[in-house]
Design a protein around this motif. Structure first.
Motif, PDB file in Angstrom:
ATOM      1  N   PRO A 312       0.814  -1.228   0.000  1.00  0.00           N
ATOM      2  CA  PRO A 312       0.000   0.000   0.000  1.00  0.00           C
ATOM      3  C   PRO A 312       0.842   1.270   0.000  1.00  0.00           C
ATOM      4  CG  PRO A 312      -0.898  -1.576   1.560  1.00  0.00           C
ATOM      5  CD  PRO A 312       0.415  -2.141   1.078  1.00  0.00           C
ATOM      6  N   ALA A 313       2.076   1.180   0.478  1.00  0.00           N
ATOM      7  CA  ALA A 313       2.940   2.364   0.526  1.00  0.00           C
ATOM      8  C   ALA A 313       3.225   2.897  -0.871  1.00  0.00           C
ATOM      9  CB  ALA A 313       4.252   2.031   1.233  1.00  0.00           C
ATOM     10  N   VAL A 314       3.213   2.020  -1.879  1.00  0.00           N
ATOM     11  CA  VAL A 314       3.466   2.458  -3.254  1.00  0.00           C
ATOM     12  C   VAL A 314       2.388   3.449  -3.684  1.00  0.00           C
ATOM     13  CG1 VAL A 314       3.683   1.701  -5.646  1.00  0.00           C
ATOM     14  CG2 VAL A 314       4.610   0.299  -3.816  1.00  0.00           C
ATOM     15  N   GLU A 315       1.142   3.141  -3.330  1.00  0.00           N
ATOM     16  CA  GLU A 315       0.035   4.034  -3.676  1.00  0.00           C
ATOM     17  C   GLU A 315       0.158   5.358  -2.927  1.00  0.00           C
ATOM     18  OE1 GLU A 315      -3.620   1.831  -3.009  1.00  0.00           O
ATOM     19  OE2 GLU A 315      -2.489   0.001  -3.400  1.00  0.00           O
ATOM     20  N   THR A 316       0.492   5.263  -1.639  1.00  0.00           N
ATOM     21  CA  THR A 316       0.590   6.469  -0.816  1.00  0.00           C
ATOM     22  C   THR A 316       1.717   7.374  -1.281  1.00  0.00           C
ATOM     23  OG1 THR A 316      -0.137   5.074   1.024  1.00  0.00           O
ATOM     24  CG2 THR A 316       0.612   7.277   1.581  1.00  0.00           C
ATOM     25  N   LEU A 317       2.810   6.773  -1.756  1.00  0.00           N
ATOM     26  CA  LEU A 317       3.961   7.559  -2.205  1.00  0.00           C
ATOM     27  C   LEU A 317       3.576   8.601  -3.247  1.00  0.00           C
ATOM     28  CD1 LEU A 317       6.870   4.967  -2.507  1.00  0.00           C
ATOM     29  CD2 LEU A 317       6.951   7.107  -1.239  1.00  0.00           C
ATOM     30  N   GLY A 318       2.654   8.241  -4.130  1.00  0.00           N
ATOM     31  CA  GLY A 318       2.245   9.158  -5.180  1.00  0.00           C
ATOM     32  C   GLY A 318       1.505  10.372  -4.673  1.00  0.00           C
ATOM     33  N   SER A 319       1.064  10.338  -3.413  1.00  0.00           N
ATOM     34  CA  SER A 319       0.290  11.448  -2.846  1.00  0.00           C
ATOM     35  C   SER A 319       1.083  12.274  -1.842  1.00  0.00           C
ATOM     36  CB  SER A 319      -0.965  10.897  -2.150  1.00  0.00           C
ATOM     37  OG  SER A 319      -1.759  10.166  -3.044  1.00  0.00           O
ATOM     38  N   VAL A 320       2.311  11.855  -1.537  1.00  0.00           N
ATOM     39  CA  VAL A 320       3.114  12.565  -0.532  1.00  0.00           C
ATOM     40  C   VAL A 320       3.376  14.007  -0.967  1.00  0.00           C
ATOM     41  CG1 VAL A 320       5.416  12.709   0.506  1.00  0.00           C
ATOM     42  CG2 VAL A 320       4.231  10.521   0.425  1.00  0.00           C
ATOM     43  N   ASN A 321       3.081  14.963  -0.075  1.00  0.00           N
ATOM     44  CA  ASN A 321       3.395  16.365  -0.401  1.00  0.00           C
ATOM     45  C   ASN A 321       4.212  17.061   0.687  1.00  0.00           C
ATOM     46  OD1 ASN A 321       1.386  16.527   1.488  1.00  0.00           O
ATOM     47  ND2 ASN A 321       0.005  17.796   0.282  1.00  0.00           N
ATOM     48  N   LYS A 726       1.444  18.263  -9.423  1.00  0.00           N
ATOM     49  CA  LYS A 726       1.181  18.230  -7.986  1.00  0.00           C
ATOM     50  C   LYS A 726       0.906  16.796  -7.550  1.00  0.00           C
ATOM     51  CE  LYS A 726      -0.673  22.914  -7.512  1.00  0.00           C
ATOM     52  NZ  LYS A 726      -1.856  23.730  -7.134  1.00  0.00           N
ATOM     53  N   PRO A 727       1.122  16.490  -6.270  1.00  0.00           N
ATOM     54  CA  PRO A 727       0.828  15.138  -5.786  1.00  0.00           C
ATOM     55  C   PRO A 727      -0.645  14.782  -5.991  1.00  0.00           C
ATOM     56  CG  PRO A 727       2.099  16.380  -4.177  1.00  0.00           C
ATOM     57  CD  PRO A 727       1.681  17.350  -5.219  1.00  0.00           C
ATOM     58  N   ARG A 728      -0.884  13.503  -6.202  1.00  0.00           N
ATOM     59  CA  ARG A 728      -2.250  13.026  -6.390  1.00  0.00           C
ATOM     60  C   ARG A 728      -3.010  13.049  -5.077  1.00  0.00           C
ATOM     61  NH1 ARG A 728      -4.042   8.065  -5.360  1.00  0.00           N
ATOM     62  NH2 ARG A 728      -1.905   7.341  -5.077  1.00  0.00           N
ATOM     63  N   ASP A 729      -4.253  13.512  -5.125  1.00  0.00           N
ATOM     64  CA  ASP A 729      -5.115  13.483  -3.948  1.00  0.00           C
ATOM     65  C   ASP A 729      -5.505  12.027  -3.685  1.00  0.00           C
ATOM     66  OD1 ASP A 729      -7.112  13.609  -2.045  1.00  0.00           O
ATOM     67  OD2 ASP A 729      -8.140  15.307  -2.954  1.00  0.00           O
ATOM     68  N   PRO A 730      -5.201  11.492  -2.493  1.00  0.00           N
ATOM     69  CA  PRO A 730      -5.501  10.070  -2.226  1.00  0.00           C
ATOM     70  C   PRO A 730      -6.989   9.753  -2.312  1.00  0.00           C
ATOM     71  CG  PRO A 730      -4.839  11.222  -0.215  1.00  0.00           C
ATOM     72  CD  PRO A 730      -4.573  12.158  -1.343  1.00  0.00           C
ATOM     73  N   LYS A 731      -7.841  10.781  -2.172  1.00  0.00           N
ATOM     74  CA  LYS A 731      -9.292  10.564  -2.267  1.00  0.00           C
ATOM     75  C   LYS A 731      -9.782  10.669  -3.707  1.00  0.00           C
ATOM     76  CE  LYS A 731     -10.057  12.468   2.376  1.00  0.00           C
ATOM     77  NZ  LYS A 731     -10.671  13.562   3.153  1.00  0.00           N
ATOM     78  N   GLU A 732      -8.880  11.018  -4.601  1.00  0.00           N
ATOM     79  CA  GLU A 732      -9.250  11.201  -6.003  1.00  0.00           C
ATOM     80  C   GLU A 732      -9.701   9.886  -6.617  1.00  0.00           C
ATOM     81  OE1 GLU A 732      -6.223  11.344  -9.471  1.00  0.00           O
ATOM     82  OE2 GLU A 732      -6.517  13.433  -8.848  1.00  0.00           O
ATOM     83  N   SER A 733     -10.739   9.945  -7.418  1.00  0.00           N
ATOM     84  CA  SER A 733     -11.244   8.761  -8.103  1.00  0.00           C
ATOM     85  C   SER A 733     -10.191   8.208  -9.045  1.00  0.00           C
ATOM     86  CB  SER A 733     -12.517   9.106  -8.883  1.00  0.00           C
ATOM     87  OG  SER A 733     -12.827   8.071  -9.803  1.00  0.00           O
TER      88      SER A 733
END
Length: 880
Positions: A312-321, A726-733
């Motif tokens: 799951p950290a791979v997904e979260t990495l894309g949203s780190v700001n 910009k980092p991806r919003d983790p809540k983004e569809s």
């Protein structure tokens, strides 16, 4: 029962000398006898079991049932094709599962605990799996115990053994004790240390007495088995999407079957068509493809020194700001060098050695250190290494000093006290040596050395020391003080740090890493804010931060002292004003992370110490240092940096963004292809046209376009421009930024052009689509046209899916060889199916003339061409 044996007997029984450890020959011999030091987990699933698990799906059961029915009524060719597709699909699934498992196994090996072992007279760090009985293990705070040990030395050693005993309070250990009781509980075996327990305080040494399944933990190994099959949030969302699409697809298939019934079509053919369409429409390969893309992605990340422990950290990495990073070793080179010393007189590192008045200062620094330096080889904390090196350059060899003044007790370094103390033997007495933060030393020091004499220290003296230290800090030097006191008898650790005599302090420099400045710039352009968090002095931290571009004003620096006087609300309200947090404790780190998260930021936090575990867990991405990090910090982290480099964090974020984008590309591609097949079939039924594709043809296309091209897209090379967004919003569809439109447009084009090819073939022969008596040869030819257009258009369309904005020429037409190979293989297989007589008969297709090939290839290129044109318009509008 090793706890019943004294130290001498234990060592003799294991045939080892503590000062030298085992020889290489003894290690090999013991490994042959005892095997590797690892716990046996759950038995691996066999290839047969994996294959059978691939068949456990409702749609597969329906397909197998359809194959059985076709066999009963004599449609043997169709039955064989259906079975071949099912078996081939299962084989691909097994291969994907195998690749994912291998990638995860490789990651587990890389993140396995290390052990500090003495062998052949040298101390080295090795993988704990390599340990054998008889190995001498060195223990310090923050390390997990790698095997069961009989302790042979302990100094204020405390071990947390809740994994075995359930008792959360650390147990105090004493190597000198020998127990007599036949049945002493594990929690009371004070002279033992057990695998998987944790050193929380002090230090010690132990000899390995049991490894692997022979350890106490090995006896309960089944309880420790971890379920590694847990899905990531992305996989869960896609699984839900697959179920939703499945319900829709089955509903459409039921509707198709109902319409066909009233249209008086061949119900058996429509039954097979409906089943085949359901199989094609439901992207059952999504979960497997996402798993293999994630696993291969994190394997690729490990090659850039970032070990991702949890998918799951791979997904979260894309949203780190927000990236909160320690200074020493992460932003800097971690190569400390003493350049100044002060004891009332200032010495600057030049060609001249310091005068003898600095000897006591250097001696205390060395004796109050655990680093070693022999023959140009150094081990230990970089700060302590710098102290040992400067002393060695002035003819003060650490080995000689330790031999002459052995350590008899100590009070280990603590991040709250910021001090370390040792008690060493003098000729007829003892001396306490203390080193640590100057401001902390000045609180407990009462005297100083002046003209070789011990005199009382005044507040004015303290201010003078601090003024010199401040000037050093302003030049980015790290300041470390030293003090001592003489005692006639051995004293307890709690009595060491009082009534001290200050000897002076040193100024060390750890220059910034050359590559970090560019990484900081990349982070900023990617919408990521770098934050420095350090225990160093405010001015030292600012000097480094300014050089790296993290901060440009001293007003952007907040100290731990300031933090202590701020309420949570004040910190949250003001958190964006700061880029540097200096002189902070691990407890402060948690507050800082929470303050940033209160604003909805996705926070990455680095750490290396035992007390960093809470902040690593609090952060969205906890990052542990692979070189200097303790086992505790590595255990609490989501990611481990094998090079302790800030640049690696930014590279990992870039890689995480690309992995997420690759998964998105694969999913949108699969949905476009599946939607195209559904549109072609449903439209033909609604308009009372003949079915343009037979069930076996649908299954074939689903097989060749859903697997290799989708995986090739999933492991596409990274796009550095992803760091300009910009980092991806983790809540983004998952379907944000027009992804749904992309899938709909692609599906509509592929499905529409498939029907066009079918229609063109029939119409050009002079027949209407609704004619009841179409010649069988014409119908076969028309279906062949549709069959080829559907398959080849999907393969070509995959090229356009490589980037949602850039053209295929901008990303490089041949820059993904696996995708080009997948397309070439798919076209080759398609040519083979319609050209090889027995395959053409099986799939009910016919060879195409050269002009027909020209037409189908031209039509098949249209979805890709239109997609490229749309991207071109979007780029032009964006530029305007």
């Amino acid at each position: 029962m090793w706890y019943k044996k004294n130290i001498e007997t234990s060592i003799q029984d294991l045939n080892v000398t503590p000062e030298k450890g085992l020889s290489d020959e003894s290690v090999l011999k013991n490994r042959e006898t005892y095997g590797q030091n690892k716990l046996e987990g759950k038995p691996k699933k066999s290839l047969l079991a994996s294959f059978v698990s691939q068949l456990k799906d409702v749609l597969i059961y329906v397909l197998l049932g359809a194959a059985a029915i076709t066999m009963i009524i004599g449609h043997y060719t169709d039955a064989i094709i259906i079975l071949a597709v099912v078996l081939l699909n299962a084989a691909i699934g097994v291969f994907q599962e195998f690749k994912a498992e291998k990638a995860i196994e490789a990651l587990q090996k890389m993140s396995a605990p290390k052990a500090l072992v003495r062998r052949n007279g040298e101390v080295k760090e090795i993988d704990s799996i390599e340990l054998v009985p008889g190995d001498i293990i060195l223990l310090d705070a923050g390390r997990y115990i790698p095997a069961d040990l009989r302790l042979i030395e302990s100094s204020n050693l405390q071990i947390e053994e809740s994994a075995l005993t359930g008792e959360s309070v650390p147990s105090e250990k004493d190597a000198s004790i020998t127990l007599d009781s036949e049945k002493t509980p594990i929690g009371d075996q004070v002279n033992m240390a057990f695998m998987s327990t944790l050193v929380t305080y002090g230090r010690g040494e132990g000899v390995v007495v049991a490894t692997g399944m022979e350890t106490e933990m090995g006896k309960i190994a089944k309880i420790l088995d971890e379920d590694l099959d847990e899905l990531t949030p992305l996989q869960k969302r896609l699984e839900e999407l697959g179920k939703t699409l499945g319900i829709i697809a089955i509903s459409v298939c039921v509707l198709i079957f109902a319409i066909a019934f009233f249209q008086k079509r061949d119900l058996f053919e429509m039954f097979l068509t409906a089943i085949s369409l359901a199989v094609a429409a439901i992207p059952e390969g999504l979960a497997a493809i996402v798993a293999i893309v994630l696993a291969l992605g994190v394997t690729r990340m490990s090659k850039i020194n970032a070990i991702v422990k949890k998918l799951p950290a791979v997904e979260t990495l894309g949203s780190v700001n927000i990236v909160c990073s320690d200074k020493t070793g992460t932003l800097t080179q971690n190569k400390m060098t003493v350049v100044k010393m002060y004891n009332g007189t200032l010495w600057e590192n030049s060609n001249e050695n310091p005068d003898p008045s600095f000897d006591d200062l250097m001696r205390t620094m060395v004796l109050c250190s655990d680093a070693t330096y022999d023959n140009g080889e150094a081990t230990g904390d970089p700060t302590e290494v710098a102290l040992v090196v400067i002393a060695a350059e002035n003819q003060m060899n650490r080995s000689d000093l330790v031999s002459k003044h052995p350590r008899v007790d100590e009070k280990p370094f603590d991040s709250d006290r910021k001090l370390m103390s040792t008690l060493n033997k003098e000729d007829q007495s003892y001396r306490v040596h203390v080193k640590g933060a100057l401001d902390q030393l000045l609180k407990v020091a009462t005297h100083k050395i002046q003209d070789g004499h011990r005199v009382e220290m005044t507040e004015k003296d303290k201010d003078a020391y601090m003024a010199v230290a401040e000037s050093m800090s302003e030049n980015a030097l790290r300041v470390l003080g030293a003090a001592y006191k003489d005692v006639s008898t051995q004293i307890k650790p709690d009595d060491m740090e009082s009534d001290l005599t200050l000897l002076g302090f040193v100024g060390m420099i750890d220059p910034p890493r050359e590559e970090v400045k560019a990484a900081v710039d990349d982070a900023k352009s990617a919408g990521i804010t770098p934050i420095m968090i350090t225990g160093d002095h405010k001015t030292t931290a600012f000097a480094i931060a300014k050089a790296l571009g993290i901060a440009d004003s001293l007003n952007q620096c907040l100290t731990g002292h300031d933090l202590d006087h701020m309420t949570e609300k004040e910190l949250i309200d003001q958190i964006h004003d700061y880029r540097i947090f200096a002189r902070v404790s691990p407890e402060h780190k948690v507050r800082i992370v929470k303050a940033f998260k209160a604003h909805g930021h996705i926070v990455s936090m680095t750490g290396d110490g035992v007390n960093d575990a809470p902040s690593l867990k609090t952060a969205d991405i906890g990052v542990a240092m692979g070189i200097t990090g303790t086992d505790v910090s590595k255990g609490a982290a989501d990611m481990i940096l094998t090079d302790d480099n800030f640049t690696t964090i930014i590279h990992a974020i870039e890689e995480g963004r690309n992995i997420y984008n690759n998964i998105k590309k694969s999913v949108i591609f699969l949905l476009s292809c599946n939607l195209g097949e559904v549109i072609a079939i449903v439209t033909s039924i609604l308009f009372f046209w003949p079915i343009p594709l037979l069930p076996t043809q649908i299954l074939w296309i689903n097989l060749i376009t859903d697997s290799l091209p989708a995986i090739a897209l999933g492991i596409d090379k990274g796009d550095h421009d992803v760091m300009r967004k910009k980092p991806r919003d983790p809540k983004e569809s998952f379907f944000a930024e027009g992804a749904w439109l992309k899938a709909l447009m692609g599906g509509a084009l592929i499905g529409g052009l498939t029907l066009f090819a079918f229609y063109y073939s029939i119409h050009s022969a002079g027949y209407a689509m609704t004619d009841k008596n179409l010649p069988e040869a014409l119908l076969t030819h028309s279906r062949t046209m549709a069959f080829v257009v559907l398959a080849v258009s999907q393969l070509f369309y995959s090229l356009s899916m490589r980037h949602f904005e850039k053209s295929i020429f901008q990303v490089g037409l041949f820059s993904n060889p696996l995708l080009i190979g997948s397309i070439a293989l798919g076209i080759l297989l398609q040519v083979g199916v319609i050209s090889i007589p027995f395959l053409a008969d099986a799939f009910k297709v016919s060879p195409l003339a050269l002009q027909d090939w020209g037409r189908v290839l031209l039509i098949a290129l249209i979805p890709m061409a239109l997609s490229e044109i749309v991207k071109g318009f979007r780029r032009a509008l964006k530029n305007i």
